[in-house]
Design a protein around this motif. Structure first.
Motif, PDB file in Angstrom:
ATOM      1  N   UNK A  10      90.366  42.956  16.597  1.00  0.00           N
ATOM      2  CA  UNK A  10      88.984  42.897  17.092  1.00  0.00           C
ATOM      3  C   UNK A  10      88.144  41.985  16.212  1.00  0.00           C
ATOM      4  N   UNK A  11      88.489  41.889  14.942  1.00  0.00           N
ATOM      5  CA  UNK A  11      87.709  41.060  14.024  1.00  0.00           C
ATOM      6  C   UNK A  11      87.876  39.565  14.295  1.00  0.00           C
ATOM      7  N   UNK A  12      88.889  39.187  15.069  1.00  0.00           N
ATOM      8  CA  UNK A  12      89.120  37.777  15.389  1.00  0.00           C
ATOM      9  C   UNK A  12      88.672  37.404  16.795  1.00  0.00           C
ATOM     10  N   UNK A  13      88.095  38.353  17.522  1.00  0.00           N
ATOM     11  CA  UNK A  13      87.713  38.104  18.912  1.00  0.00           C
ATOM     12  C   UNK A  13      86.325  37.497  18.999  1.00  0.00           C
ATOM     13  N   UNK A  14      85.906  37.234  20.216  1.00  0.00           N
ATOM     14  CA  UNK A  14      84.609  36.624  20.476  1.00  0.00           C
ATOM     15  C   UNK A  14      83.505  37.624  20.151  1.00  0.00           C
ATOM     16  N   UNK A  15      82.800  37.395  19.046  1.00  0.00           N
ATOM     17  CA  UNK A  15      81.767  38.327  18.591  1.00  0.00           C
ATOM     18  C   UNK A  15      80.472  37.554  18.340  1.00  0.00           C
ATOM     19  N   UNK A  16      79.413  37.873  19.088  1.00  0.00           N
ATOM     20  CA  UNK A  16      78.112  37.269  18.761  1.00  0.00           C
ATOM     21  C   UNK A  16      77.670  37.697  17.356  1.00  0.00           C
ATOM     22  N   UNK A  17      76.935  36.842  16.692  1.00  0.00           N
ATOM     23  CA  UNK A  17      76.547  37.091  15.300  1.00  0.00           C
ATOM     24  C   UNK A  17      75.817  38.426  15.118  1.00  0.00           C
ATOM     25  N   UNK A  18      74.975  38.794  16.070  1.00  0.00           N
ATOM     26  CA  UNK A  18      74.215  40.032  15.944  1.00  0.00           C
ATOM     27  C   UNK A  18      75.084  41.277  16.109  1.00  0.00           C
ATOM     28  N   UNK A  19      76.250  41.146  16.738  1.00  0.00           N
ATOM     29  CA  UNK A  19      77.121  42.295  16.967  1.00  0.00           C
ATOM     30  C   UNK A  19      78.175  42.474  15.880  1.00  0.00           C
ATOM     31  N   UNK A  20      78.230  41.584  14.927  1.00  0.00           N
ATOM     32  CA  UNK A  20      79.265  41.650  13.892  1.00  0.00           C
ATOM     33  C   UNK A  20      79.255  42.963  13.100  1.00  0.00           C
ATOM     34  N   UNK A  21      78.073  43.481  12.683  1.00  0.00           N
ATOM     35  CA  UNK A  21      78.094  44.770  11.978  1.00  0.00           C
ATOM     36  C   UNK A  21      78.607  45.912  12.849  1.00  0.00           C
ATOM     37  N   UNK A  22      78.259  45.884  14.131  1.00  0.00           N
ATOM     38  CA  UNK A  22      78.709  46.928  15.043  1.00  0.00           C
ATOM     39  C   UNK A  22      80.228  46.875  15.213  1.00  0.00           C
ATOM     40  N   UNK A  23      80.780  45.675  15.298  1.00  0.00           N
ATOM     41  CA  UNK A  23      82.230  45.528  15.440  1.00  0.00           C
ATOM     42  C   UNK A  23      82.940  46.059  14.197  1.00  0.00           C
ATOM     43  N   UNK A  24      82.410  45.727  13.034  1.00  0.00           N
ATOM     44  CA  UNK A  24      83.029  46.200  11.797  1.00  0.00           C
ATOM     45  C   UNK A  24      82.956  47.720  11.701  1.00  0.00           C
ATOM     46  N   UNK A  25      81.829  48.299  12.109  1.00  0.00           N
ATOM     47  CA  UNK A  25      81.693  49.755  12.113  1.00  0.00           C
ATOM     48  C   UNK A  25      82.682  50.384  13.094  1.00  0.00           C
ATOM     49  N   UNK A  26      82.868  49.769  14.245  1.00  0.00           N
ATOM     50  CA  UNK A  26      83.816  50.296  15.233  1.00  0.00           C
ATOM     51  C   UNK A  26      85.253  50.186  14.729  1.00  0.00           C
ATOM     52  N   UNK A  27      85.566  49.116  14.024  1.00  0.00           N
ATOM     53  CA  UNK A  27      86.902  48.987  13.428  1.00  0.00           C
ATOM     54  C   UNK A  27      87.143  50.111  12.424  1.00  0.00           C
ATOM     55  N   UNK A  28      86.145  50.401  11.593  1.00  0.00           N
ATOM     56  CA  UNK A  28      86.265  51.498  10.635  1.00  0.00           C
ATOM     57  C   UNK A  28      86.394  52.842  11.342  1.00  0.00           C
ATOM     58  N   UNK A  29      85.646  53.004  12.441  1.00  0.00           N
ATOM     59  CA  UNK A  29      85.740  54.245  13.204  1.00  0.00           C
ATOM     60  C   UNK A  29      87.146  54.432  13.780  1.00  0.00           C
ATOM     61  N   UNK A  30      87.696  53.341  14.330  1.00  0.00           N
ATOM     62  CA  UNK A  30      89.062  53.414  14.864  1.00  0.00           C
ATOM     63  C   UNK A  30      90.053  53.768  13.768  1.00  0.00           C
ATOM     64  N   UNK A  31      89.906  53.156  12.608  1.00  0.00           N
ATOM     65  CA  UNK A  31      90.820  53.452  11.501  1.00  0.00           C
ATOM     66  C   UNK A  31      90.702  54.912  11.061  1.00  0.00           C
ATOM     67  N   UNK A  32      89.483  55.429  11.095  1.00  0.00           N
ATOM     68  CA  UNK A  32      89.279  56.815  10.670  1.00  0.00           C
ATOM     69  C   UNK A  32      89.923  57.802  11.632  1.00  0.00           C
ATOM     70  N   UNK A  33      90.048  57.418  12.897  1.00  0.00           N
ATOM     71  CA  UNK A  33      90.612  58.334  13.886  1.00  0.00           C
ATOM     72  C   UNK A  33      92.106  58.164  14.079  1.00  0.00           C
ATOM     73  N   UNK A  34      92.707  57.123  13.528  1.00  0.00           N
ATOM     74  CA  UNK A  34      94.130  56.852  13.775  1.00  0.00           C
ATOM     75  C   UNK A  34      95.085  57.648  12.900  1.00  0.00           C
ATOM     76  N   UNK A  35      94.606  58.215  11.816  1.00  0.00           N
ATOM     77  CA  UNK A  35      95.437  59.014  10.903  1.00  0.00           C
ATOM     78  C   UNK A  35      96.641  58.221  10.376  1.00  0.00           C
ATOM     79  N   UNK A  36      96.343  57.049   9.820  1.00  0.00           N
ATOM     80  CA  UNK A  36      97.376  56.209   9.212  1.00  0.00           C
ATOM     81  C   UNK A  36      97.535  56.569   7.740  1.00  0.00           C
ATOM     82  N   UNK A  37      98.650  56.140   7.162  1.00  0.00           N
ATOM     83  CA  UNK A  37      98.813  56.347   5.726  1.00  0.00           C
ATOM     84  C   UNK A  37      97.879  55.389   4.974  1.00  0.00           C
ATOM     85  N   UNK A  38      97.529  55.716   3.726  1.00  0.00           N
ATOM     86  CA  UNK A  38      96.542  54.918   2.982  1.00  0.00           C
ATOM     87  C   UNK A  38      96.892  53.435   2.841  1.00  0.00           C
ATOM     88  N   UNK A  39      98.165  53.121   2.696  1.00  0.00           N
ATOM     89  CA  UNK A  39      98.554  51.713   2.535  1.00  0.00           C
ATOM     90  C   UNK A  39      98.249  50.918   3.806  1.00  0.00           C
TER      91      UNK A  39
END
Length: 121
Positions: A38-67
């Motif tokens: 998602x970080x490499x997709x078409x993102x308007x400049x004003x939406x960049x913080x929202x995209x980064x927050x959504x990426x973090x949200x997805x990571x928080x819900x995926x239950x991956x190992x720390x590495x």
């Protein structure tokens, strides 16, 4: 690679241009690769913080190992850089969306790197 009577190796692939895809189409994908790309997709400049927050949200819900969490969050940090103003909006988005209160977030977010990124700006 072929021989007259044998096809040894054949590549078939489809080219995907991430900058032509909308990041919103991948918000509901429970896939760490989708979160990273998602970080490499078409993102308007004003939406960049929202995209980064959504990426973090997805990571928080995926239950991956720390590495793996660190690898994907590093990829997102590398390709989705924020200026000082957008970084403040990111912190607001993280807090207002409830991402900050999830216990997994504290494993993803290396606050020393947040401070380091902030000092680099």
């Amino acid at each position: 690679m072929t021989f007259p009577d044998l096809n040894v190796l054949e590549f078939r692939f489809a080219a995907i241009q991430l900058n032509r895809l909308s990041w919103r189409d991948f918000l509901t994908q429970p896939n760490p690769v989708a979160a990273a790309l998602m970080s490499k997709m078409n993102i308007p400049k004003l939406e960049r913080p929202q995209v980064k927050a959504e990426c973090l949200r997805l990571l928080a819900t995926l239950k991956l190992d720390p590495a793996r969490m660190q690898l994907i969050s590093g990829f997102v940090d590398t390709y989705l850089r924020l200026d000082a103003d957008n970084f403040c909006y990111l912190l607001v988005a993280i807090y207002s969306n409830g991402i900050f209160v999830e216990p997994t977030f504290f494993r993803i977010a290396d606050f020393s790197s947040f401070i380091f990124i902030w000092e680099m700006r």
